[in-house]
Each structure stands twice: as structure tokens, then as C-alpha cells.
Write a protein that holds these residues in place. Structure first.
Motif, mmCIF file in Angstrom:
data_model
loop_
_atom_site.group_PDB
_atom_site.id
_atom_site.type_symbol
_atom_site.label_atom_id
_atom_site.label_comp_id
_atom_site.label_asym_id
_atom_site.label_seq_id
_atom_site.Cartn_x
_atom_site.Cartn_y
_atom_site.Cartn_z
ATOM 1 N N ARG A 124 -3.472 3.787 -6.673
ATOM 2 C CA ARG A 124 -4.781 3.415 -6.753
ATOM 3 C C ARG A 124 -5.823 2.445 -5.643
ATOM 4 O O ARG A 124 -6.386 2.420 -4.454
ATOM 5 N N LEU A 125 -4.609 1.789 -5.411
ATOM 6 C CA LEU A 125 -5.008 0.346 -5.018
ATOM 7 C C LEU A 125 -4.375 0.699 -3.325
ATOM 8 O O LEU A 125 -4.896 -0.255 -2.874
ATOM 9 N N GLY A 126 -3.616 1.560 -3.360
ATOM 10 C CA GLY A 126 -2.895 2.381 -1.498
ATOM 11 C C GLY A 126 -3.709 2.441 -0.626
ATOM 12 O O GLY A 126 -3.798 1.920 0.274
ATOM 13 N N VAL A 127 -4.592 3.361 -0.859
ATOM 14 C CA VAL A 127 -5.507 4.083 -0.158
ATOM 15 C C VAL A 127 -6.867 2.695 0.472
ATOM 16 O O VAL A 127 -6.934 2.272 1.651
ATOM 17 N N PRO A 128 -7.411 2.237 -0.468
ATOM 18 C CA PRO A 128 -8.318 1.029 -0.141
ATOM 19 C C PRO A 128 -7.367 -0.263 0.466
ATOM 20 O O PRO A 128 -8.158 -0.547 1.721
ATOM 21 N N ILE A 129 -6.514 -0.281 0.284
ATOM 22 C CA ILE A 129 -5.867 -1.653 1.325
ATOM 23 C C ILE A 129 -5.771 -1.132 2.477
ATOM 24 O O ILE A 129 -5.921 -1.609 3.109
ATOM 25 N N PHE A 130 -5.022 0.520 2.554
ATOM 26 C CA PHE A 130 -4.937 1.169 4.079
ATOM 27 C C PHE A 130 -6.255 0.670 4.787
ATOM 28 O O PHE A 130 -6.306 0.724 6.494
ATOM 29 N N LEU A 131 -7.289 1.025 3.652
ATOM 30 C CA LEU A 131 -8.772 1.514 4.654
ATOM 31 C C LEU A 131 -9.348 -0.364 5.287
ATOM 32 O O LEU A 131 -9.708 -0.365 6.246
ATOM 33 N N MET A 132 -8.935 -1.015 4.709
ATOM 34 C CA MET A 132 -8.675 -2.513 4.701
ATOM 35 C C MET A 132 -7.994 -3.215 6.067
ATOM 36 O O MET A 132 -8.235 -3.891 6.864
ATOM 37 N N LEU A 133 -6.859 -2.704 6.170
ATOM 38 C CA LEU A 133 -6.244 -3.265 7.363
ATOM 39 C C LEU A 133 -6.584 -2.637 8.102
ATOM 40 O O LEU A 133 -6.633 -2.881 9.515
ATOM 41 N N SER A 134 -6.703 -0.434 8.383
ATOM 42 C CA SER A 134 -8.259 -0.538 9.501
ATOM 43 C C SER A 134 -8.813 -0.965 10.097
ATOM 44 O O SER A 134 -8.887 -1.731 11.453
ATOM 45 N N GLY A 135 -9.503 -1.765 8.958
ATOM 46 C CA GLY A 135 -11.086 -2.623 9.282
ATOM 47 C C GLY A 135 -10.757 -3.863 10.254
ATOM 48 O O GLY A 135 -10.477 -4.245 11.126
ATOM 49 N N ALA B 174 0.670 -1.133 0.536
ATOM 50 C CA ALA B 174 0.321 -0.264 -0.179
ATOM 51 C C ALA B 174 0.676 1.441 0.017
ATOM 52 O O ALA B 174 0.522 2.272 -0.681
ATOM 53 N N ILE B 175 1.515 1.312 0.547
ATOM 54 C CA ILE B 175 3.174 2.288 0.603
ATOM 55 C C ILE B 175 3.180 2.668 -0.962
ATOM 56 O O ILE B 175 3.936 3.855 -1.497
ATOM 57 N N CYS B 176 3.818 1.300 -0.937
ATOM 58 C CA CYS B 176 4.837 1.521 -2.759
ATOM 59 C C CYS B 176 3.112 2.442 -3.353
ATOM 60 O O CYS B 176 4.021 3.091 -4.305
ATOM 61 N N SER B 177 2.519 2.025 -3.484
ATOM 62 C CA SER B 177 1.236 2.208 -4.530
ATOM 63 C C SER B 177 1.141 3.717 -4.143
ATOM 64 O O SER B 177 0.807 4.175 -5.211
ATOM 65 N N ILE B 178 0.768 3.513 -2.621
ATOM 66 C CA ILE B 178 0.725 5.253 -2.989
ATOM 67 C C ILE B 178 1.470 6.536 -3.753
ATOM 68 O O ILE B 178 1.448 7.609 -4.237
#
Length: 275
Positions: A60-71, A20-24
Motif C-alpha cells: 500500500r506504500l506504492g500509491v502514496p510514493i507515486f503521488l509524492m513524486l508527482s508533487g 513504488a512499482i514493486c509495492s503496487i
């Protein structure tokens, strides 16, 4: 779904976070390298169009992955049995995030006063601190969004603990319908379902659904097998039976003795054939 661990640390989550970091970073590099406008797209070569599309999509995959990790992580670690648990979450998770954002709003405001077109206005500064307006930096949209998500996470956890995970699954299913299915089909539903949340809430719920699957509270294999069996039954088996039953019905009406069908089988043929 298997999750590796080393010293009680989930390596796969670290890998997802790293990706996710690399994606952003890739997303921002793509935005600064290419002009993502219709005019720039029209004048670019086919290779350039493919490259920028692939890079921007991966970014654009970075933010959705971070939010999934938060959940996945926050809903797993924190109990929400009463209001005291809610206050603990706000104090330990939400409030530090809010204070950090306030500090950076002031830093960005001072920076814009010296290096960008920003005129000093106490009213504008207070407006930004109150989140009625945003600092003039392109990435700041994420901060108000994640602050809102952190207010919602305790509610999701409370509903799951007090009611059932089935409630969250129903919420996720409706969110999946409004966020993914209807836009993909270009359908504009007149029923207002905005209270279910947008794509960001959907990603958090998806992370929590992943947690339930990981903890085997949702038997994904059984659900998929059930869906597969229903599809086979409705679209393969039943049409074949109906076709065969209709053929048997026609044949037995013409010459029942030739086909040697018993009275019971004749009734079955009539049923399958739509009689």
C-alpha cells in the motif's frame, strides 16, 4: 537530505519510483493470493496473519510514493505565472492522460462484453466515458483520482509562485491535521475541512514540501532544532526552574540570611516559584 545524481538525473527518485512499482505489484499479488476478509483472517494461522499484514502494508506504500513524486517533479518543472501557463500544462499533461483513459475505458468495455457479465448499453458506455461510473476492473479507481490531482497541481503551483511557499506549508499543516492527526486520535472534528483535500492531496503536498526542503527553501534542521528547544524548555527546563524557584522561595521565607540570597535573586526565586 541528500540526492545523488548521474548526468543530471536524480537516482534517488528513480529508486523511489522502482520501489513504488514493486509495492503496487506486491499489493495486487497479495490481494489475489489471500482473501482479505474477516472470515479468512479468523481462520488463518498467526504466521499467515503476520505475512499478509506485512505484505499488504508494504504494497500500500506504492500509491502514496507515486503521488509524492508527482508533487515533487511536476511542481518543480512547470511555472504557473498566468493562465497561458495553465493552458500549456492542461494541453501537455492533463489532456493526454484524459485521452488515454478514454481509450482504455472503451477497451475494457469491449473486453467485459466478451469475457465478463456486461450487457451492451450505449448509456453505460457514455456514463463511464464521462466518469459518472467506473469500468468493472478493480484498479480503475486510480485513474479518476490522478486526473483530479492533475487539475489541482497547477493551482498549488500558482499559489506558491504568486503568494509564498508559506501558504503551501499552512495548507499542508492543516491537511496533516485532518488526514493524520485527528483520525489517529479518533477525533471527529465538526468543522468541515474537506476542501483541503483527502489523503491523496496530502501526499502531493508532502512531495512538494520535500522539494522545498531539498531546495533549502525550508530550513528543516533549523525548524527541528527550534521545536526540540521549545520541548526542552517547556517540559524540562521550566519545570526544573519552577521547582527550584519554589524551593528557594520556601527556604528564604524561613531563613533568608542562611541562604545568602540578594534582593534580586530573591525576586527571581519568587518569580520562578510562582510568586
Amino acid at each position: 537530505m541528500s540526492f545523488s545524481s548521474l548526468n543530471s538525473r536524480n537516482i534517488n527518485l528513480d529508486l523511489a519510483r522502482s520501489f513504488a512499482i514493486c509495492s503496487i505489484v506486491l499489493c495486487h499479488c497479495t490481494e489475489f493470493t489471500y482473501q482479505l476478509t474477516q472470515e479468512s483472517w479468523s481462520t488463518s494461522s498467526t504466521l499467515s496473519q503476520y505475512v499478509r499484514t506485512i505484505l499488504f502494508t508494504l504494497g500500500r506504500l506504492g500509491v502514496p510514493i507515486f503521488l509524492m513524486l508527482s508533487g515533487f517533479l511536476l511542481l518543480q518543472r512547470h511555472k504557473m505565472n498566468n493562465f497561458d501557463d495553465y493552458k500549456v500544462f492542461i494541453k501537455r499533461k492533463w489532456f493526454p492522460l484524459l485521452i488515454c483513459s478514454q481509450v482504455w475505458i472503451i477497451i475494457y468495455y469491449i473486453y467485459n462484453l466478451f469475457f465478463n457479465v456486461e450487457i451492451w448499453s450505449f448509456k453505460n458506455l457514455i456514463s463511464q466515458l464521462m466518469f459518472f461510473s467506473l469500468p468493472r476492473v478493480p484498479h480503475w479507481w486510480y485513474i479518476p483520482m490522478i486526473i483530479g490531482i492533475y487539475l489541482l497541481i497547477p493551482l498549488i503551483k500558482y499559489l506558491n509562485d504568486k503568494l509564498s511557499s508559506k501558504f503551501i506549508i499552512a495548507w499542508f499543516s492543516l491537511s496533516f491535521l485532518t488526514v493524520i492527526i485527528l483520525p489517529a486520535l479518533k477525533l471527529n472534528l465538526k468543522v468541515d475541512l474537506s476542501y483541503l483535500g483527502d489523503c491523496y492531496v496530502f501526499c502531493v503536498l508532502l512531495g512538494y514540501i520535500t522539494l522545498l526542503i531539498h531546495d533549502k527553501k525550508i530550513e528543516l534542521k533549523r525548524i527541528l532544532l527550534q521545536i526540540k528547544s521549545e520541548i526542552i524548555k517547556d517540559h524540562i527546563v521550566n519545570p526544573i526552574y519552577q521547582k527550584l524557584g519554589l524551593q528557594y522561595r520556601r527556604n528564604t521565607e524561613k531563613n533568608p540570611d542562611r541562604y545568602g540570597l540578594s534582593q534580586r535573586n530573591q525576586k527571581l526565586a519568587y518569580m520562578l516559584g510562582g510568586g
